[in-house]
Each structure stands twice: as structure tokens, then as C-alpha cells.
Design a protein around this motif. Structure first.
Motif, mmCIF file in Angstrom:
data_model
loop_
_atom_site.group_PDB
_atom_site.id
_atom_site.type_symbol
_atom_site.label_atom_id
_atom_site.label_comp_id
_atom_site.label_asym_id
_atom_site.label_seq_id
_atom_site.Cartn_x
_atom_site.Cartn_y
_atom_site.Cartn_z
ATOM 1 N N LYS A 43 0.845 -1.189 0.000
ATOM 2 C CA LYS A 43 0.000 0.000 0.000
ATOM 3 C C LYS A 43 0.880 1.238 0.000
ATOM 4 O O LYS A 43 1.757 1.393 0.835
ATOM 5 C CB LYS A 43 -0.894 0.000 1.249
ATOM 6 C CG LYS A 43 -1.771 1.246 1.410
ATOM 7 C CD LYS A 43 -2.880 1.254 0.368
ATOM 8 C CE LYS A 43 -3.952 2.305 0.701
ATOM 9 N NZ LYS A 43 -3.472 3.680 0.623
ATOM 10 N N SER A 45 0.610 5.716 -0.611
ATOM 11 C CA SER A 45 -0.255 6.740 -0.052
ATOM 12 C C SER A 45 -1.655 6.747 -0.669
ATOM 13 O O SER A 45 -2.648 6.830 0.043
ATOM 14 C CB SER A 45 0.375 8.122 -0.234
ATOM 15 O OG SER A 45 0.607 8.384 -1.620
ATOM 16 N N ASP A 46 -1.774 6.615 -1.989
ATOM 17 C CA ASP A 46 -3.090 6.689 -2.624
ATOM 18 C C ASP A 46 -3.414 5.482 -3.484
ATOM 19 O O ASP A 46 -4.364 5.508 -4.251
ATOM 20 C CB ASP A 46 -3.189 7.963 -3.472
ATOM 21 C CG ASP A 46 -2.231 7.942 -4.662
ATOM 22 O OD1 ASP A 46 -1.267 7.147 -4.619
ATOM 23 O OD2 ASP A 46 -2.443 8.702 -5.608
ATOM 24 N N SER A 464 -7.366 13.386 1.510
ATOM 25 C CA SER A 464 -6.911 12.066 1.946
ATOM 26 C C SER A 464 -5.786 12.223 2.954
ATOM 27 O O SER A 464 -5.084 13.240 2.981
ATOM 28 C CB SER A 464 -6.430 11.230 0.757
ATOM 29 O OG SER A 464 -5.218 11.739 0.242
ATOM 30 N N ASN A 466 -2.800 9.534 5.225
ATOM 31 C CA ASN A 466 -2.232 8.207 5.423
ATOM 32 C C ASN A 466 -1.405 8.223 6.711
ATOM 33 O O ASN A 466 -0.544 9.093 6.891
ATOM 34 C CB ASN A 466 -1.361 7.818 4.233
ATOM 35 C CG ASN A 466 -0.932 6.368 4.278
ATOM 36 O OD1 ASN A 466 -1.710 5.476 3.970
ATOM 37 N ND2 ASN A 466 0.319 6.114 4.641
ATOM 38 N N TYR A 467 -1.670 7.251 7.606
ATOM 39 C CA TYR A 467 -0.956 7.195 8.880
ATOM 40 C C TYR A 467 -0.363 5.811 9.066
ATOM 41 O O TYR A 467 -1.085 4.805 9.117
ATOM 42 C CB TYR A 467 -1.898 7.519 10.038
ATOM 43 C CG TYR A 467 -1.211 7.516 11.389
ATOM 44 C CD1 TYR A 467 -0.208 8.432 11.687
ATOM 45 C CD2 TYR A 467 -1.569 6.585 12.367
ATOM 46 C CE1 TYR A 467 0.424 8.434 12.922
ATOM 47 C CE2 TYR A 467 -0.950 6.574 13.606
ATOM 48 C CZ TYR A 467 0.058 7.499 13.876
ATOM 49 O OH TYR A 467 0.691 7.494 15.098
ATOM 50 N N ASN A 474 -1.041 0.231 8.955
ATOM 51 C CA ASN A 474 -1.218 1.465 8.190
ATOM 52 C C ASN A 474 -2.708 1.735 8.024
ATOM 53 O O ASN A 474 -3.488 0.811 7.763
ATOM 54 C CB ASN A 474 -0.537 1.324 6.825
ATOM 55 C CG ASN A 474 -0.601 2.595 6.003
ATOM 56 O OD1 ASN A 474 -1.623 2.912 5.426
ATOM 57 N ND2 ASN A 474 0.500 3.312 5.942
ATOM 58 N N SER A 476 -5.567 4.673 6.229
ATOM 59 C CA SER A 476 -5.731 5.809 5.326
ATOM 60 C C SER A 476 -7.212 6.105 5.133
ATOM 61 O O SER A 476 -8.067 5.223 5.274
ATOM 62 C CB SER A 476 -5.061 5.540 3.972
ATOM 63 O OG SER A 476 -5.641 4.415 3.346
ATOM 64 N N SER A 478 -9.956 8.654 2.559
ATOM 65 C CA SER A 478 -10.091 9.516 1.381
ATOM 66 C C SER A 478 -11.536 9.949 1.208
ATOM 67 O O SER A 478 -12.473 9.189 1.490
ATOM 68 C CB SER A 478 -9.634 8.789 0.105
ATOM 69 O OG SER A 478 -8.284 8.422 0.178
ATOM 70 N N THR A 521 -9.280 2.745 4.801
ATOM 71 C CA THR A 521 -8.506 1.535 4.533
ATOM 72 C C THR A 521 -7.526 1.266 5.675
ATOM 73 O O THR A 521 -6.835 2.178 6.137
ATOM 74 C CB THR A 521 -7.713 1.667 3.218
ATOM 75 O OG1 THR A 521 -8.613 1.928 2.147
ATOM 76 C CG2 THR A 521 -6.935 0.403 2.924
ATOM 77 N N TYR A 522 -7.494 0.019 6.106
ATOM 78 C CA TYR A 522 -6.513 -0.418 7.102
ATOM 79 C C TYR A 522 -5.716 -1.570 6.502
ATOM 80 O O TYR A 522 -6.293 -2.495 5.910
ATOM 81 C CB TYR A 522 -7.203 -0.877 8.386
ATOM 82 C CG TYR A 522 -6.282 -1.616 9.337
ATOM 83 C CD1 TYR A 522 -5.284 -0.945 10.049
ATOM 84 C CD2 TYR A 522 -6.394 -2.994 9.506
ATOM 85 C CE1 TYR A 522 -4.433 -1.624 10.909
ATOM 86 C CE2 TYR A 522 -5.551 -3.687 10.359
ATOM 87 C CZ TYR A 522 -4.569 -2.989 11.064
ATOM 88 O OH TYR A 522 -3.720 -3.668 11.906
#
Length: 748
Positions: A43, A45-46, A464, A466-467, A474, A476, A478, A521-522
Motif C-alpha cells: 500500500k 499513499s493513494d 486524503s 495516510n498514517y 497502516n 488511510s 479519502s 482503509t486499514y
């Protein structure tokens, strides 16, 4: 068939190159040993990135076969691809949206060897810099490019057996000399697409049933030619040409139509029969050219991207539709109605796009850009209706002529800012502003010209973040807003005749719809993921089944029309968990998705906006929850990993759509593959259980019902042979986004 034989000659002429590979075999094996250790699925960032070069699935497959085995991607009709079970997928190649209509694109993907691919990027929520429609996601196919001087490529032949036999062949080559890189692909084949239909509609008093077969023979040839030249260390120039031609002569539709009349007690009063025989000839031509210039402005990665593109799409279609009733001898030989249709379509589009990406030292990226699209479509439709009396004598001729011209200009501007706040947290915010000005004119003999104008402006925000919680976790989120403009063919006010009392009607009054999308998303260990999604659709563009009683020859008949229009609002909510992982020292590669989708529909229609004809009110305010399962598995059968078994399965539970309740679909596909030096032999069997058959059923509170069953004979087998030649060392190609992104999918 001539096309297949021509490419077959090219295929076997390449066998003399087999010895060339020996000198590079040791080096190639060393490279493969390193590549296979890469993270196959990850994965960013986008987007999700599937590193095909590090996967054993690619060799010997086609691009379409590889995409349907990519995590998050699926297909139920063997033509179109969906992301996470619901979002339509737009195909990008090297960052440029494909310039092909749906049929041409499917043939391209099914005839391009997967060995040509470096990686696949799945973008579930595209940012403001992408020109996409509605809730569409993006599949970006990054093709390989040679990193050293010389030539490499592959050749592939296949033969398939479903209801009918089909054959195809393709030839691909990559060449590099100093600063010049050239890649080319040529493919062709023939097939007969077979379908079986069961159509039912009516009330408790009048019931229609149409049963029959469709045979659509196709011959096609196409390919691409790409040039990439490095002007200097900072700038590149690229030129690409895509072409496809399809011929479908002698396409036939043969339906037996039964009308049954009942009294209020359910007693059968009368049964009438007729036949609908339709013979159609069609041919398509699709050509597009894209010129790209890229200039790197600093050492941080800042760059200027300029694109110009031209697209020409032509379709010529004519048909002879006959309604036959029984003669005195009982045979269906007496003409009741004949409709001769000539439905050409020509689309010309010029597009230009400019993007500038500025990167700063403190992990900040600013992107700004704009695009212009000018499109003109020309549809000069001619319908001639010939009517015959009950004795079979010519009674009346009614011409139906309509010259529809549509001009559209789209201006788009976007601005995005992406910031990496720390090693763990990053975010992106942006917006796209679009101005659409369009005008359609409809010329009908002896009537005043009709003019349809559409001018609208839209601000489409995007957000969006992302962490990365730690190395293994991870998360995110959006949000995006998008438009869905009607396809050009949807705006052409043409009527397509299926039977005497069954037709489809397009609509020049269709307006753009708006979509609001959210996704969370995870991801765990770059192998396991959870995706939560919500989409709200306003003024959905779809086809609505409308019914009414009509009088003819003193009898009452039931008419069914599929009307293209805006039909209320819709919500889709989904939750999906999945994984992509290897087991047993990479002997087994598995990707598995399972999820739940909830649909809420809210639409009502009673009048055809194009003709003003009033039908019985159709209401769809139904909800549904459905289960979606997909798994793709590749198992190495020997220690040397030269034999592979593939087991792929999908299941889509019943769900409410605009036309009614779509019943559950599933398919079990098996494959056996053998890699031998530079050769790959593969056998694929699809829809083993013969369960991938579409059924839609709808019951209205007013007593109207509608039923559609469509069997496309998807169970079948394909035997293919692939040969790879030359030096197989490759590097990532330069990503280029096409200028006509907002236009191409609307030709489908």
C-alpha cells in the motif's frame, strides 16, 4: 481468420531467435533470483501496488487474466473490471488513460501478454489530478521497458472453445538503442459471441415472453506503437499510437415471442405467437495519437508535463429487423413489420493537458494543472418502418430520420497539495473545477430543429491522509466528489428495436450526475487489508424498464421500453477484508477478499423524457445487502516451479440494482500452466460449474413484473502457447498521463 494466420506466421518465424537467449541466461536467472524477493503487494499513499515482475502468476498469462487475479479486482462478465466488487475500473497504461471503446479495450487486454507488465497500480479513490467520472477507480498498467540496448519480446497464440471456437494471436516487441526506446504490439483474432435470452414482462392479464439466441461473429485486429526519446538528461519526448478495427457482419438475433391473455380469474383466454429476426452488420474503427513532453526542473523531482491527443472513433451499423407471424400453413413466413435501421456514429476529440509538479525540501508537493477537451459527435440515424396488414400485404411506410450532432467543450483546472508531516503521517488536499459547455442539435425532416444545451460548473474537492502506525499497521482515509457525464451514445436520441413491442430509447436530455465517495482503509503487514466505503449518487444515469398497454388491430398488447434517463438517487455501502500472501516457501500464492455491500435505491419514473409517452409508473425504492467473495490461488506443482495449478472463484450475492433484483452469480475457473525454458503452455477452463448466468427479476406494487435471463455461454476452455525471445532485462517505464482522459470512456 486471415488475421490469425498472418500473426501465426510471425509467431513461428521468431523461433530462430531461440538460441540468442542462451548467452544471457545466467544473467537473467541471477536477476530473477533478486526480483522474486520483492514485496509483491503493498500500500502506497493513494494506491495499492501489485509487483507483477515479482509474482509467478504473470508468465504465460494475458493482461486480462492477470488483472482478474490482482487483489481487489474482479469481473463477472469477462469484459469489464471492477474494484473491490463495485467500483468501475478505468484502464490506464503507463499513466495514460486507454483511448479505446469497451470492446476494443477488452480485446487489447486479452491479447497483450502479461510478460509485458512491470506492475499494476490499483487506485480506489483517484485524486484531483485525475480526470475520472463518478465513483470510478483506476487500474494503471505499467509496462516494462528495456534498460539496455537490444531487442526483446514475446509471441502468443491461443484457441478457445465455448459454444463456438475462437482463435487469437499476438506479437509484442521492445527495442532500445541509446536514447531511443520503441515498443509495439500487434494482435488479431476472430470469435462468435453467443448469448441466449429469456425476457418476460407484463401483468396478471397480459404476459409477454421472448426466448431466443444471439450469434455475433467478430473479426478484429489492433495494436499500439510507442516511441520514447530522451532529449537530454532533463527532458523526454514520447509519441504513442493506438489502433483497433472490428468487423461484425451477419450478427443475428432470433426470438420467439409469446403473448398470453388472461381473465380476472387467471384463466387463459388467448395465446398469440410471432418471431423477431434481426440481422445486423457493424464495423468499428478506433484510432488515437498522444504526444507527451516531460521536463524535469530540479533534482527533487519537480517536473512539467505537457500532453496533446487526438481521438477518432467511427462505428457504422445497419440492421434488418423483421416481425413474422404464422401463415396459413403454421410457419412463421408472413411479414408483420420490418424495420431497416442505419445507425452510424463518428466521434472526434482533441485534448490538451498541462501539469506542473513542484517538490520542496520539507516533503511538500504542490501540483497544478489544467485540461481542455473538445468533442464533436455525428449521428445520422435512418429508420424505415414497413407495416403489413393481417393478410401480409404492404400497408404503410413510416420513415424515422434524425441527424443528431453534439458539440462539447470541457475546461478543467486542479490544485493539490501533498505534505509528509512525519515519517508516519502524510496528507493530501485538492480540488478540481470543471466547466462544461455543450450543445446538441436534432434535425428531423419537416420538423423544427431541436436544440439541447447544457452549461454547468462544478467544484470537486478531494481529501486524503495516510498514517503508518508502525512498520506493520497502516491506515488511510479519502473523500472525493465526482461527476458522471452521459456517454455520447446515451445522448443520441435513437430507438433500437428488439421485438415488435420491445425497444430501447436513448435520451438527449440526460444531465450529468454527481457522486460523493468516502473510503477508510486499514492494512496489516502489507498482506491483510480492510476497506470501508460509502458512495452517494445523485441523479443516477441508468436504463429504466417502462411498460404500458397498447392497442393494435383491435387487440391489446404489452409494450416494454428501456428508457435511458436520470433515475433518482442511490447509496452504496461496503465493507471488505482480504489478504494477498504466499505460503510454503512461495509455492502457494493466494489472494482472498470477502465483503458485504448494502444498496439503497430511490427512483421513480413514468414518462419517456425524449418522446413524452406516458407509461405505468416504475418505482425502485428497495434496499439489499449482499455477500461478495473472491479468491485466486496459484500452486507450484513441482520443486523447480515449472508446473502451476490455478484455482479461481468468485461469488456475488443477489443485490438490488436499477432494473430489479440481480440474482446471485458465481464462477469457478481452473488453469494448468507449464513453463519450459522460454515457452509457456497453458490450459484455462472458465465457469466450470456453469453458474455465471445473469438473471434480473422485478415486481412492482401495481402488478407489473419484468424478468431477464442472459446466458453468455461462459463455460469453456482456452489453450495458449507463449514464446519469449531476446534479452529480458527491463526497467520501469516513464509514467505519462494522457490528455483526453475525460473523454475516452464515454465512447463505450
Amino acid at each position: 481468420m486471415k488475421t490469425s494466420l498472418l500473426i501465426a506466421a510471425i509467431f513461428f518465424s521468431g523461433l530462430s531467435m531461440a538460441q540468442q537467449k542462451k548467452t544471457d541466461s545466467a544473467k537473467t536467472k541471477d536477476i530473477e533470483a533478486v526480483v522474486i524477493t520483492k514485496q509483491v503487494f503493498k500500500k502506497q499513499s493513494d494506491r495499492f501496488v501489485y509487483d507483477v515482475a515479482a509474482s509467478p502468476v504473470a508468465k504465460g498469462n494475458t493482461t486480462f487474466d492477470l488483472l482478474r487475479q490482482t487483489p481487489l479486482l474482479s469481473t463477472t462478465d469477462d469484459k469489464t473490471l471492477k474494484i473491490a466488487g463495485k467500483n468501475n475500473a478505468l484502464i490506464y497504461i503507463n499513466g495514460r488513460k486507454s483511448n479505446m471503446d469497451a470492446e476494443s479495450l477488452a480485446q487489447f487486454l486479452k491479447n497483450t501478454p502479461a510478460e509485458n507488465i512491470q506492475k499494476i497500480e490499483v487506485i480506489t479513490m483517484p485524486g484531483s489530478e485525475f480526470q475520472v467520472e463518478s465513483s470510478d477507480g483506476i487500474i494503471n498498467i505499467v509496462l516494462k521497458k528495456k534498460m539496455s540496448d537490444g531487442l526483446n519480446g514475446n509471441m502468443r497464440m491461443s484457441n478457445s472453445q465455448n459454444k463456438y471456437n475462437a482463435s487469437s494471436a499476438s506479437f509484442s516487441a521492445n527495442y532500445r538503442k541509446d536514447k531511443l526506446g520503441i515498443s509495439a504490439n500487434l494482435y488479431g483474432g476472430d470469435n462468435i459471441q453467443a448469448q441466449e435470452y429469456v425476457l418476460k414482462n407484463g401483468t396478471s392479464l397480459l404476459k409477454n415472453e421472448s426466448v431466443g439466441l444471439v450469434d455475433d461473429p467478430n473479426q478484429y485486429i489492433g495494436g499500439y506503437l510507442n516511441f520514447d526519446y530522451q532529449l537530454n538528461e532533463k527532458s523526454n519526448l514520447a509519441l504513442s499510437w493506438n489502433t483497433n478495427a472490428t468487423k461484425s457482419y451477419g450478427s443475428s438475433v432470433n426470438l420467439l415471442n409469446t403473448l398470453r391473455t388472461f381473465d380476472n380469474n387467471g384463466t387463459l383466454l388467448e395465446t398469440k405467437f410471432n418471431k423477431s429476426d434481426n440481422l445486423e452488420n457493424a464495423r468499428n474503427y478506433n484510432n488515437s495519437v498522444n504526444l507527451n513532453y516531460e521536463l524535469k526542473t530540479d533534482s527533487l523531482g519537480s517536473k512539467l508535463n505537457l500532453n496533446a491527443a487526438y481521438l477518432n472513433f467511427r462505428r457504422f451499423q445497419n440492421s434488418d429487423n423483421r416481425t413474422l407471424v404464422p401463415a396459413v400453413d403454421g410457419n412463421f413466413s408472413q411479414l408483420r413489420q420490418q424495420v431497416l435501421q442505419d445507425i452510424p456514429q463518428v466521434i472526434n476529440n482533441f485534448s490538451a493537458m498541462a501539469d506542473y509538479i513542484q517538490k520542496f525540501k520539507k516533503d511538500l508537493t504542490i501540483s497544478v494543472g489544467g485540461n481542455f477537451n473538445r468533442t464533436k459527435t455525428d449521428n445520422d440515424t435512418k429508420n424505415f418502418f414497413y407495416f403489413y396488414d393481417t393478410a401480409g400485404n404492404f400497408d404503410n411506410l413510416r420513415p424515422d430520420l434524425n441527424h443528431f450532432i453534439y458539440d462539447e467543450n470541457i475546461y478543467g483546472f486542479y490544485l493539490t497539495a501533498e505534505k509528509k508531516f512525519s515519517d508516519k503521517f502524510s496528507g493530501k488536499i485538492g480540488a478540481r473545477y470543471e466547466i462544461t459547455k455543450s450543445m446538441g442539435t436534432s434535425e428531423i425532416p419537416e420538423k423544427p430543429m431541436q436544440v439541447f444545451e447544457r452549461d454547468y460548473n462544478n467544484l470537486l474537492p478531494y481529501l486524503s491522509f495516510n498514517y503508518a502506525i508502525n512498520d506493520k499497521n497502516n491506515i488511510s482515509y479519502s473523500f472525493s466528489s465526482r461527476m458522471r457525464r452521459p456517454s455520447f451514445w446515451e445522448l443520441n436520441p435513437v430507438k433500437n428495436i428488439l421485438t415488435e413491442d420491445n425497444y430501447t430509447q436513448n435520451n438527449p436530455f440526460v444531465k450529468a450526475s454527481t457522486t460523493y465517495n468516502q473510503e477508510l482503509t486499514y492494512m496489516f503487514k502489507n498482506s491483510y487489508f480492510l476497506i470501508l466505503n460509502h458512495s452517494l449518487f445523485k441523479d443516477v444515469i441508468t436504463q429504466v424498464p417502462l411498460q404500458r398497454n397498447i392497442e393494435r388491430d383491435g387487440k391489446t398488447y404489452r409494450q416494454l421500453a428501456y428508457i435511458r434517463t436520470n433515475f433518482g438517487d442511490k447509496q452504496e455501502m461496503s465493507a471488505m477484508i482480504g489478504m494477498q500472501k504466499t505460503f510454503f516457501k512461495k509455492a502457494l500464492t493466494t489472494n482472498f477478499n470477502i465483503g458485504i455491500q448494502h444498496n439503497i435505491n430511490d427512483g421513480m419514473l413514468s414518462t419517456d423524457p425524449t418522446t413524452g409517452i406516458v407509461f405505468d409508473t416504475y418505482i425502485n425504492k428497495n434496499k439489499s445487502s449482499s455477500l461478495i467473495i473472491q479468491t485466486n490461488n496459484t500452486l507450484a506443482l513441482d520443486k523447480k516451479k515449472t508446473w502451476f495449478l490455478g484455482v479461481n472463484y468468485f461469488y456475488v450475492d443477489k443485490q438490488q440494482i436499477e432494473l430489479g433484483m440481480l440474482k446471485d452469480l458465481m464462477s469457478l475457473d481452473l488453469s494448468l500452466k507449464k513453463n519450459w525454458n522460454d515457452w509457456t503452455f497453458a490450459l484455462n477452463v472458465t465457469d466450470v460449474l456453469r453458474t455465471n448466468i445473469v438473471e434480473i427479476e422485478d415486481f412492482q406494487d401495481n402488478g407489473n413484473y419484468n424478468y431477464v435471463k442472459n446466458d453468455q455461454f461462459r463455460r469453456g476452455g482456452t489453450l495458449s502457447i507463449t514464446y519469449n525471445f531476446g534479452n529480458q532485462k527491463v526497467k520501469k517505464v516513464r509514467d505519462i498521463e494522457g490528455a483526453s482522459d475525460a473523454i475516452k470512456s464515454r465512447t463505450r
